[in-house]
Design a protein around this motif. Structure first.
Motif, PDB file in Angstrom:
ATOM      1  N   LEU A  22      42.602  51.269   4.028  1.00  0.00           N
ATOM      2  CA  LEU A  22      41.851  50.248   3.319  1.00  0.00           C
ATOM      3  C   LEU A  22      40.623  49.826   4.120  1.00  0.00           C
ATOM      4  N   ASP A  23      39.683  49.183   3.432  1.00  0.00           N
ATOM      5  CA  ASP A  23      38.473  48.699   4.098  1.00  0.00           C
ATOM      6  C   ASP A  23      38.822  47.708   5.200  1.00  0.00           C
ATOM      7  N   GLU A  24      39.851  46.862   4.947  1.00  0.00           N
ATOM      8  CA  GLU A  24      40.233  45.866   5.943  1.00  0.00           C
ATOM      9  C   GLU A  24      40.722  46.537   7.234  1.00  0.00           C
ATOM     10  N   VAL A  25      41.447  47.641   7.058  1.00  0.00           N
ATOM     11  CA  VAL A  25      41.937  48.379   8.223  1.00  0.00           C
ATOM     12  C   VAL A  25      40.774  49.033   8.957  1.00  0.00           C
ATOM     13  N   ALA A  26      39.864  49.622   8.194  1.00  0.00           N
ATOM     14  CA  ALA A  26      38.697  50.269   8.807  1.00  0.00           C
ATOM     15  C   ALA A  26      37.860  49.265   9.584  1.00  0.00           C
ATOM     16  N   THR A  27      37.663  48.090   8.994  1.00  0.00           N
ATOM     17  CA  THR A  27      36.861  47.057   9.659  1.00  0.00           C
ATOM     18  C   THR A  27      37.523  46.603  10.951  1.00  0.00           C
ATOM     19  N   HIS A  28      38.843  46.406  10.899  1.00  0.00           N
ATOM     20  CA  HIS A  28      39.555  45.921  12.089  1.00  0.00           C
ATOM     21  C   HIS A  28      39.483  46.928  13.237  1.00  0.00           C
ATOM     22  N   PHE A  29      39.650  48.211  12.914  1.00  0.00           N
ATOM     23  CA  PHE A  29      39.694  49.223  13.967  1.00  0.00           C
ATOM     24  C   PHE A  29      38.342  49.886  14.216  1.00  0.00           C
ATOM     25  N   GLY A  30      37.315  49.449  13.475  1.00  0.00           N
ATOM     26  CA  GLY A  30      35.981  50.000  13.697  1.00  0.00           C
ATOM     27  C   GLY A  30      35.813  51.411  13.187  1.00  0.00           C
TER      28      GLY A  30
END
Length: 338
Positions: free
Chosen positions: A227-235
């Motif tokens: 998800l986008d939220e996961v991508a944002t958190h892990f860069g």
């Protein structure tokens, strides 16, 4: 972008997505019904070993050649996981140094090498799965039983417990223990020991991420976690797709040609599952959909619904149920036409 499958990151994946992601432990090599994993020396077998301190193990008795072969494979492996080691038994049974693994009934094995002990474990031990499917009301048999007895959810409870116990420790865990040899704590305890067949049946519905402690690419996460939220958190970058199914060059399906060099490495060395059944299914479906001889393909499909061929019951190495079915179909077709 690489995401290490450790405690903190699995908890983060759960918090960001609501999915229940666990590393599974407690899967037995020999279950409560006596069902065994293959011998450690089975040709072509990929086995998993937990790395422990030497003081935690007792050396298993075996012949010198078998021990030397296993020790060679374990110590010369390029597996970088600090907890686990996956090795492949050569299809010939002979290692690079000429050692031969020739024990036929050796299943549970512990080998002490200097300060380390290598203990063979189930091939899914410490594998990380998205087990959300098993949290649904009509999937895991224990969900309804737990609710009726006012017990905690048997799957959700491991990661949802977020309280400090009497010893001052947070009980939250991303490690789910399979109750292979469970002993009830009292007369109200409804949990019973689980045979390994239960895991074999249901685990196919879980998305596998990899092994605990290994780094995995964001792009290779299951859709529900990518998800986008996961991508944002892990860069990590978003808008990318990954994953795939190998439909040719499977191990022992197509012979390697050493003269071509190291063009494609089939074994990634970090898991014990090849999922060959999925590869065969994709080959089968692509042929059935894309081929021009649709009448023949549809007849084969119709026959597959009538003539039951179970792949697990076929003892011929290298022959899939689909290929056997095609053989039966063309045999029938030949006899009808002639």
């Amino acid at each position: 972008m690489m995401i290490e499958l450790n405690f903190d990151n699995l908890m983060t994946l759960h918090d960001l997505t609501g999915q229940y992601v666990y590393a599974v432990v407690g899967l037995p090599l020999i279950d409560i019904d006596g069902i065994k994993q293959p011998s450690v020396c089975e040709l072509g077998l990929r086995s998993r070993w937990e790395i422990l301190d030497a003081s935690e193990c007792t050396e298993t008795a075996m012949n010198d050649q078998t021990r030397a072969a296993l020790a060679e494979l374990l110590t010369e492996s390029n597996d970088m996981n600090t907890m686990l080691r996956d090795i492949d038994i050569p299809i010939t049974g002979v290692t690079q140094d000429g050692n031969v693994c020739n024990a036929t009934n050796l299943v549970e094995v512990e080998i002490v090498i200097e300060s380390q002990c290598f203990k063979r474990v189930h091939p899914d031990e410490y594998s990380v799965f998205d087990m959300t499917y098993w949290t649904l009301p009509d999937t895991h048999p224990g969900n309804m039983v737990a609710m009726m007895n006012n017990h905690m959810h048997p799957i959700k409870k491991w990661i949802d417990i977020d309280e400090w116990d009497d010893d001052g420790w947070d009980d939250t865990s991303v490690i789910l223990k399979y109750p292979a040899f469970y002993e009830p704590v009292d007369e109200n305890d409804t949990l019973a020991p689980h045979p390994i067949q239960r895991w074999n049946t249901h685990s196919t519905k879980f998305s596998k991420l990899g092994r605990f402690g290994d780094p995995e690419k964001f792009v290779d996460l299951p859709n529900e976690l990518r998800l986008d939220e996961v991508a944002t958190h892990f860069g990590a970058e978003t808008g990318v797709s990954g994953g795939g199914i190998l439909v040719c060059g499977s191990p022992r399906e197509v012979e390697n040609d050493p003269e071509l060099g190291q063009v494609f490495e089939i074994a990634h060395g970090r898991d014990t599952a090849w999922n060959l059944h999925r590869q065969r299914e994709w080959v089968w479906y692509n042929i059935a959909i894309e081929k021009e001889d649709q009448l023949r393909q549809r007849m084969a499909w119709a026959l597959s619904q009538i003539l039951v061929v179970a792949k697990d019951a076929i003892a011929i190495q290298g022959v899939s149920s689909e290929l056997l079915l095609l053989f039966v179909f063309f045999t029938i077709r030949y006899r009808v036409c002639h």
